[in-house]
Every structure is written in structure tokens, then in C-alpha cells.
Design an enzyme around this catalytic site. Structure first.
Site, short mmCIF file in Angstrom:
data_model
loop_
_atom_site.label_atom_id
_atom_site.label_comp_id
_atom_site.label_asym_id
_atom_site.label_seq_id
_atom_site.Cartn_x
_atom_site.Cartn_y
_atom_site.Cartn_z
N ARG A 1 4.90 14.31 0.27
CA ARG A 1 3.96 14.42 -0.85
C ARG A 1 2.72 13.55 -0.69
O ARG A 1 1.59 14.02 -0.80
CB ARG A 1 4.66 14.07 -2.15
CG ARG A 1 5.13 15.29 -2.93
CD ARG A 1 6.38 14.94 -3.69
NE ARG A 1 7.42 14.67 -2.71
CZ ARG A 1 8.30 15.60 -2.30
NH1 ARG A 1 8.28 16.79 -2.82
NH2 ARG A 1 9.20 15.31 -1.38
N THR A 2 2.93 12.25 -0.47
CA THR A 2 1.79 11.34 -0.36
C THR A 2 0.91 11.73 0.83
O THR A 2 -0.31 11.75 0.74
CB THR A 2 2.27 9.88 -0.20
OG1 THR A 2 3.06 9.53 -1.34
CG2 THR A 2 1.10 8.93 -0.09
N LYS B 1 8.80 -8.53 14.74
CA LYS B 1 8.15 -9.52 13.90
C LYS B 1 6.70 -9.28 13.56
O LYS B 1 5.91 -10.20 13.43
CB LYS B 1 8.26 -10.90 14.57
CG LYS B 1 9.65 -11.48 14.52
CD LYS B 1 9.68 -12.80 15.28
CE LYS B 1 9.38 -12.55 16.76
NZ LYS B 1 9.25 -13.75 17.55
N ARG C 1 1.43 4.43 5.78
CA ARG C 1 2.74 4.14 5.18
C ARG C 1 3.53 3.35 6.20
O ARG C 1 3.82 3.84 7.30
CB ARG C 1 3.48 5.41 4.81
CG ARG C 1 4.94 5.09 4.44
CD ARG C 1 5.61 6.11 3.60
NE ARG C 1 5.00 6.19 2.29
CZ ARG C 1 5.53 6.86 1.28
NH1 ARG C 1 6.67 7.50 1.43
NH2 ARG C 1 4.91 6.91 0.12
N HIS D 1 3.03 0.82 -4.03
CA HIS D 1 2.52 2.14 -3.68
C HIS D 1 1.30 2.33 -4.58
O HIS D 1 1.34 3.08 -5.55
CB HIS D 1 3.60 3.19 -3.96
CG HIS D 1 3.34 4.54 -3.36
ND1 HIS D 1 2.08 4.93 -2.93
CD2 HIS D 1 4.16 5.60 -3.14
CE1 HIS D 1 2.16 6.17 -2.46
NE2 HIS D 1 3.39 6.59 -2.57
#
Lengths: 326, 326, 326
Positions: free
Chosen positions: B59-60, B90, B112, B152
Site C-alpha cells: 500500500r505505502t 550495526k 522503508r 510512519h
């Protein structure tokens, strides 16, 4: 424009002569650097790339696809999904896959394959690969990195051009290559580039079980390039012009037998590196083989000029391959 | 145009002031809704997005990439492949990855990430994240959802704008949030938005082990927003204006201790929800926490206005970030 | 232009009447072949495709996306990532996913789904699927292959058009289908096409446990198409016009009980195939069910005309579905 050997396919570093590099490729790459900083051009308007990646590769894939965009071309299909394409046994699917993709008439196919292309097409040696590929596809195929130990010729081009531009030339340079040299396709492709130049010397630094393979060493012998093999970066670094640090090829199943300081770059190595205009290169992604504080040293080019070279060298190469069609 | 805090990077909901939302963002989103229904525009012609998704997000990712298209911009590279980019240990690869992508000079990077960005850049708190990102990249970076419990912020923008548009304002509203509140980055980002408004009240409904975390509750305390915590949706729903149902975050390893009717929306909840103009929201994808027959209730906006808001809010945000460059 | 049944959705081969194929589809496909060889056109300029693939499919996805490009349209979002979209239970996510994608107002959604679409939308039979889909989405949805045993109607179109063009017609032809017929959605979709033509005969050749399913056989009975079922390709091949070899559906969990020469094509089969103008088809990717030396036989069309047909048939179909909107 002079074509390279095996044109229009790009499979191995040996295809590119010194003359071609110096007269065609380096000058066009410099022009492309200006095009890039100017925001792009339309020279490949209407050209179509198919981008088939059967191994993960954020960097090579990203710079290749953005290179197309900066030239006004399009990526009309791309995949990072290896499963189906490479499912069948024994390389038959390789030929089928290329034939099908070529049948849709793209202008170029950018291919990262997860096995050795030479084996897939049953080439006896590196020079034969382009002929074998040409028998499968009229569409230009770019080897964007095949299975280690294989080659990564576009990385070889961007690396040799990085040395050329940062050092003002390649003849006479002393290059140290350190890390997993056995499976590093980037150092392999770079060695096949360096063999064309004069008064080069190379120091290979790796664990004993990950030394550079014989095909590369034989090539260097034939081209009169002296090299050493050793196991401690600190002992060879003082007079070198270029350190090329490779990454640990965990994705390929081999791992480096790490000893403190022998195969990685840190503050101590920087202090031993006497030449002020030396450069430190790395194909990325990096693990802990270069410590973060090295990034700020002006000699570190792996996050700056070497990245830029990746984009502009691919712009130049794609222009040479597709530009003449209009 | 007034810029938001931390411009041009978008990392957390706290960056957006009430004034900026009301004077810049909401009006531009409404304009963008017209552009969307008109089929698009060319305001971002020539602008390039790189879309890096290291966690699945249909969706995003879809609404972000389509937002670019409706504005005339291009997605010049996208990946859903997390393996290589995030392989190294790390957080070093996070910085390297961003630096490399920014080096190719896109106009925006939509990211993301599968770990917490604040930890990756060693930010002490949310307000510091943009400064730390700015030290890595001049190119605008959008946090399109980092690891739970993270944020978000573009979802927070679309959610607060959905309330604004469906309710005609935000002040004085009563909001129920139900589900896995501990790891729900969408409810977290929405709370950080709601704290800027007045006379808000919030009811958190969740299993005891999945309650909203202290950072959000401290923030609400500081901003004078009263809230309750309870374990049965049926007991708090009667007078509310907004029910925000979160999904079960199975992908993040936590699961909701489901009790019949306590944490999910069905016909019984609809009958208890007295306000005719209340709205039911959900970030999607939905599991069985909202039963299918709720979809036809006019108060359900999760498959309609909330989706539209996702597209037009991203169109507005991208225009604010990139529109001024031309 | 005459529309097909269920327009604009494409779910099953039964939607396309013989009249529509012959009067609309075949002629437009031939035109599209010229457009393709001419380098493309702009007939779908401004049109947007969303390409959602929840099972690997290099060929169908590539040819669909390239078809859009050759028509001047754009793929504004594509994914090969099945995980999130299809995570929720029992088909609810299917409806949600389609509704969300349609909400962004693309002009077409190309969907490969990893379950049976008919089951997802609770259709009682094939003819009902389009009605059920129409209740979810105004945006045209293309079934680009659902879970075996399902259908693959665009493959059915390209296969029937390949026979039409290579054989100069379909009536009166003798077709052999060999391999895993139980789970082969391509042979299923082709049978539903063949039922519309006259004096067809079909020989099914498969292991006993992988025979063609009853729904297809019932359909053929009702349409007066005679067929045989047997277990040795060598015994039925002599007089046939078309051999359609299916692949082993390992991805679907079934495997073929291979016996030497019974279910695969090699030099022996070529020598038994008497008709000079017969054709050998395969949906690809191929395993070892067709040996490589068959490729050079002029009757083998699976790497040539059948591939071209895949591109131009999708160009024709997309034009019919979207072309009228301008």
C-alpha cells in the site's frame, strides 16, 4: 567510433583494449559526468532496457537503471526474482531466458546471473563467451556480475576509470588488492583491465585459502605485470597508489579468515599509507573491513568518486552500445 | 511557503506543526484531490524518486509511486529486496546505502527500513533524527515506516487529514485506538499528530501486554491530552468520533491476545457506536479484526476516503518537498 | 467495436466468442505485430497499469509490461512480492487488495494471484467470476494466471492465435496436449478456447494421476469435441497438427511421473511427426521435456512465433480494454 571486441555484448574485461579505453571510453565518461551534473539528456530517448537480476545487487542495478534515465532511455522491465528464470537445470533456461527476452526486441539486456555465464553457454574460455552469446541474441547483453569467481566487467570499467581520473593515469601505479581475492569478481575484472597498462605492480593480500585464482595470475604473467602474494596489509601498504579492499563474499558461501588488521583498513593503515594522493577503493557494500572513521580521509573514494564513476561509466557504455542506432 | 521542521527530511510526526498542517498541508491535499480526479499534472516533471523498501508494503509503496506519477515525476529505481542493502552489521550499511543512493542525485528517497532509523543514526531522540539524516544526505529522505515500535509519518499525515476532512476538524474529537498499540507505528505517528490539537481525548484499547508505549503517553501528558487504557472496545465506543483499528503485527513477531469482541469491530460494535458521523479507520492490510459486513456501513472509511487520502497526502508532501526546486 | 463477455475484466477463456476472436481479436493482433516491428505507438499514452504478481512469472509479467510500453502506456506500480498482499486469511485480503489498487484509479490491473480467483470471490462457476470481480472493481482486472488448476486466459489467447496464424485456421485441426494436464492452467485455458471451433480433435497424453480434469472434459463433451486420453506421446503424434507440451508444475507441488519418451519431445518424436507444417508449442519455462535439438526444427515455435504472439496479443487485448477511453 571504434568498437570494442565482442561488440555489442559485454561479458569480460578482456574485451576492452587500452586504446579503446583511452580514446573512446574515458573521454566519453568525462562528458557523461557533465551530462549527469547537468541533470541528464535525451540521447537514448526511445531506447529500452530489460534489467534481469538473479542475485541481489542494489548498487549495480540502481546505477544501471538510473544511467538509462539520465540518458533519456527507459527500463521497460526489471526483476530481482531469480526463482523461475533460473529454475531449470543445466543452463538450458539461461539460453531460453535470453532468447525470450531478446525476442521482445529491447535495445539492451542488463543481466546479473547467479551462475557462471561461460559455463552456461559452454564457452571454452573468456574470449569465446561473446561469440557464444552472440549466437543466442542479437540484443546486446551486459554481464552485470556473474557467479563468483566470475567477472563484473562494468565494475572493472568504473574501477579502472576511477584510477585514471584520481591518479591522472594508470601506467606505473602500484596497486594493493586485499580481502577475499578468490571469489571477488570485481578484483578479477580489475586485474584483467590492469594487464593492459605498463609498469604496473600488484600486491595481493589475502588469507592463504582465498588467494587470487590462477587464470588471473597467468594473465598477469603473460602481460608482464609483477605481483606479490602475502597475508598482512600493513607490510605492503606504505608505497602504494591504490588500495582496493574487497568485501567478504558471504552471499557466495565463502568467508574470510579474519585476523586483526591484516585484511582490513583502519587508522593504522591510514598512518602507514605514505602517499598523500593515494586512493582507497571498495566495490561496496562494506562490512567491517573498512572502519567508519576512514570515510573522512580525503583518500577514501569508495563513497564519492567511485560511486559517481559507476553511474557515468554506465552512461558512457550504454551510449556506445545504443547511441548509434538512431 | 512555510517549511516544516527538519525540512526536507520526513522522519517523525513531531516535525509538522498544527499551523503548517492547517495553512499548508491540508489545503494543498485538497487541491491534490482535484488533480488526482482530473487525471494528474506535470508539476514534478523531471523529478526522480528512488523507492527503497526493505520490508513488504504494497500500500505505502504503491500510493507513493503512483503519487509521483500523478504529479508527472518518475520512480527511477525501486526495490523490495532487503537482503543486500541491510546485510552488514550495526547500521553502517544504512549510512552507506543512503549515501550511495543520494550520490546518484535523485530528488527524493522513499525509504522503508527494517530497523529503527533513530538507532541507525544514533539519534538520542525523535527531534534529533532529521539532523542526523541531514548529515548523511542532502537528498530528501522519507521514512516510509521503520521498524516497530517506530513511526510512519506519511501514514500519520494521511490519517490526521482523513479525520480533518471527514469530521470537519480535529479539536474536541474523541478517538478510540484499538489493537496492538505497542508495536503499531501508525497509531504512534497518529498520537504524535493529535497532541497538537485541543480538547482531544483518546481511549487506548489493547491487551495488557500490547499497551501504548511510554514515549507516546509522556508526549500526550506534556500536551495535555487525556487518555484512558482499557481492554474492551465495547465499553468505550459509544460516544467516540473515530475508531482507529490497528492490525495484528504478525510480521513483527508480536501477536494479539484475542478475546471475542474486545479488540475487533463487528455488527455489535456498529450498534454501540451512537454517532451517525463517526468514522472507522484502519491502516490495512486487515486481518479478521474488522468483519467484512462492516465495510458497507457509511462510517467505514478504510477502503475509501482513507485510501484516497493516502494518495493525495503523498502528492501534497512530495510537491512541498520537490516543487520549489524548479 | 464488439465487446467480449464480462468486459472489461479478463478472467477465463470462455469469455471470448469465436466471432469476437475472428472479427476483433485476430485482426487487431496482426495489426499489433506491425506496430511492434515498427517500434511502438502512442495509442495508450497516459494510460496506467498496475502489475501485481503474487507468483513468479518472468515471461507473462515481462510481455505484459513491455506491451504497455510498446503502446505508449506506463506501468505505474509493479510488485513480485506476495507476502503482505496475500497474508490475511480466506480471501478477504484479495478483495481488499483489489479495492485499494482500484481506488488509485489505474486504467488496468494485471494480476497473478497465488490462489484460485473463483474461490476468492465465491463464484459458483467460471461464468460468474467476472460478475463477482465487477462488484469489487470498476477498473479492468486481468487474470494473469491464478493457482493451478485455474486458468491463464491471456496465455489462452496467445496460444489460440498462434495456432490460427501458423496453421491458417483452427477448424479441423488435431491437437495433442502432453504433460501434467491436471494442474496445467495453460492447457486448460486453451481447451476452453478450442471448444468454440469445429471438427477439432484432441489427444491428451499424461500420467494417469495427472489427467485433464473433469470440468474441461465436460466442456469439450458439451461442445462436441472428441478427445482421447493415453500415456504415450509416440502413439498419437503421427497425424497431429499441433503438439502442445506443458511444463512440469514443480512450483505447484505436483511432479510428473516421467517415463522415457512418453511425455517429452525429442528426435524420435520429430521423426514420428509426419506433417511438415505441424507446430510444436510450449508455454515456457521449459525443463527437460523438450530436448534442445528440437529447437532448430522449423516446426518448433515456442521460442519464436509463440513468444511474439504473447506480446502482440497482450497489446491487442490492452488496446481493446483501454483504447476506447480516450
Amino acid at each position: 567510433m571504434k568498437h570494442f571486441d565482442g561488440f555489442p555484448h559485454v561479458m569480460v574485461s578482456q574485451q576492452f583494449s587500452r586504446e579503446w579505453l583511452e580514446e573512446e571510453f574515458f573521454p566519453l565518461s568525462d562528458e557523461m559526468e557533465k551530462v549527469f551534473h547537468g541533470g541528464g539528456c535525451d540521447i537514448l530517448k526511445g531506447k529500452r532496457m530489460v534489467s534481469l537480476f538473479f542475485q541481489p545487487s542494489t548498487r549495480t542495478k540502481m546505477s544501471s537503471e538510473m544511467a538509462m534515465d539520465y540518458l533519456g532511455g527507459k527500463v521497460v522491465f526489471q526483476t530481482e526474482n531469480a526463482r523461475e528464470f533460473s529454475s531449470a537445470a543445466k543452463g538450458e533456461s539461461f539460453r531460453d531466458g535470453i532468447k525470450v527476452a531478446a525476442r521482445y526486441r529491447p535495445d539492451i539486456i542488463n543481466l546479473r546471473y547467479d551462475r557462471q555465464i561461460a559455463l552456461e553457454v559452454k564457452a571454452e574460455n573468456d574470449r569465446e563467451v561473446c561469440d557464444k552469446i552472440a549466437a543466442i541474441s542479437d540484443t546486446p547483453i551486459i554481464n552485470a556480475g556473474d557467479r563468483n569467481p566470475g567477472q563484473h566487467p562494468t565494475q572493472g570499467l568504473l574501477d579502472i576509470r576511477t584510477i585514471q581520473n584520481c591518479q591522472g593515469g594508470i601506467d606505473g601505479k602500484s596497486i594493493v588488492m586485499v580481502g577475499d581475492l578468490w571469489s571477488g569478481r570485481t578484483v578479477r575484472s580489475l586485474c584483467y583491465q590492469l594487464g593492459k597498462f605498463r609498469h604496473i605492480s600488484i600486491d595481493f593480500v589475502s588469507p592463504k585459502n582465498l588467494q587470487m585464482k590462477d587464470d588471473v595470475k597467468d594473465y598477469l604473467h603473460r602481460h608482464g605485470i609483477p605481483f606479490t602474494e602475502s597475508t598482512d596489509l600493513r607490510k605492503v601498504v606504505s608505497e602504494c597508489d591504490v588500495i582496493y579492499q574487497t568485501r567478504t563474499q558471504t552471499e557466495c558461501g565463502s568467508s574470510m579468515d579474519k585476523k586483526e588488521g591484516c585484511f582490513s583498513i583502519n587508522g593504522e593503515i591510514l598512518s602507514l599509507l605514505k602517499k598523500k594522493d593515494a586512493i582507497i577503493m571498495h566495490p561496496l557494500p562494506r562490512g567491517d573491513e573498512i572502519s567508519e572513521d576512514v570515510d573522512n580521509d580525503p583518500r577514501a573514494v569508495y563513497l564519492t568518486k567511485q560511486i559517481d564513476s559507476g553511474l557515468v561509466c554506465r552512461m558512457a557504455l550504454f551510449t556506445i552500445i545504443m547511441g548509434g542506432k538512431n
